[in-house]
Design an enzyme around this catalytic site. Structure first.
Site, mmCIF file in Angstrom:
data_model
loop_
_atom_site.group_PDB
_atom_site.id
_atom_site.type_symbol
_atom_site.label_atom_id
_atom_site.label_comp_id
_atom_site.label_asym_id
_atom_site.label_seq_id
_atom_site.Cartn_x
_atom_site.Cartn_y
_atom_site.Cartn_z
ATOM 1 C CG HIS A 8 -1.994 0.999 1.181
ATOM 2 N ND1 HIS A 8 -2.777 1.286 2.267
ATOM 3 C CD2 HIS A 8 -2.440 1.825 0.207
ATOM 4 C CE1 HIS A 8 -3.624 2.232 1.975
ATOM 5 N NE2 HIS A 8 -3.447 2.585 0.711
ATOM 6 C CD GLU A 11 -2.625 2.189 -3.707
ATOM 7 O OE1 GLU A 11 -3.350 3.205 -3.663
ATOM 8 O OE2 GLU A 11 -2.878 1.128 -3.101
ATOM 9 C CG HIS A 12 -0.381 5.956 -0.816
ATOM 10 N ND1 HIS A 12 -0.970 6.983 -0.122
ATOM 11 C CD2 HIS A 12 -1.293 4.951 -0.842
ATOM 12 C CE1 HIS A 12 -2.184 6.617 0.255
ATOM 13 N NE2 HIS A 12 -2.398 5.385 -0.168
ATOM 14 C CD GLU A 89 -5.323 5.454 2.548
ATOM 15 O OE1 GLU A 89 -5.641 4.322 2.104
ATOM 16 O OE2 GLU A 89 -4.671 6.278 1.886
#
Length: 100
Positions: A8, A11-12, A89
């Site tokens: 994740h 991904e960012h 998140e």
């Protein structure tokens, strides 16, 4: 467990500058200025990136997109900021059965 959240995080980070396109907002700006949209998500088994753009802008979009994987920058300033964003998140999503 030591690596939870790494996909994740990557991904960012891939959206935040590459060797050929070092400005953090370059990809999003290029896509939007050419009538397109983009997004990505990471689930338990895969990370998915997607975008759409007008046909004339596809070569430029593909050049920027491919550089995500060939030459991401992972700058120190973006790293600190995105670690905080991922933690935020995760804290929000952990309460939802669909995200656990």
């Amino acid at each position: 467990e030591a690596w939870q959240g790494l996909a994740h995080f990557c991904e960012h980070m891939l959206f935040l500058g590459t060797a050929s396109y070092p400005d953090e907002g370059d990809f999003e700006s290029y896509i939007a200025s050419n009538g397109g949209s983009n997004n990505a998500y990471t689930d338990s088994e895969e990370t998915v990136y997607f975008f759409d753009v007008g046909a004339g802008a596809l070569p430029g979009a593909l050049a920027r997109f491919s550089d995500f994987f060939a030459a991401p920058l992972f700058t120190e300033s973006a790293t600190a900021r995105e670690v905080a964003a991922i933690e935020s998140e995760h804290s929000k999503n952990i309460r939802s059965d669909g995200w656990r």
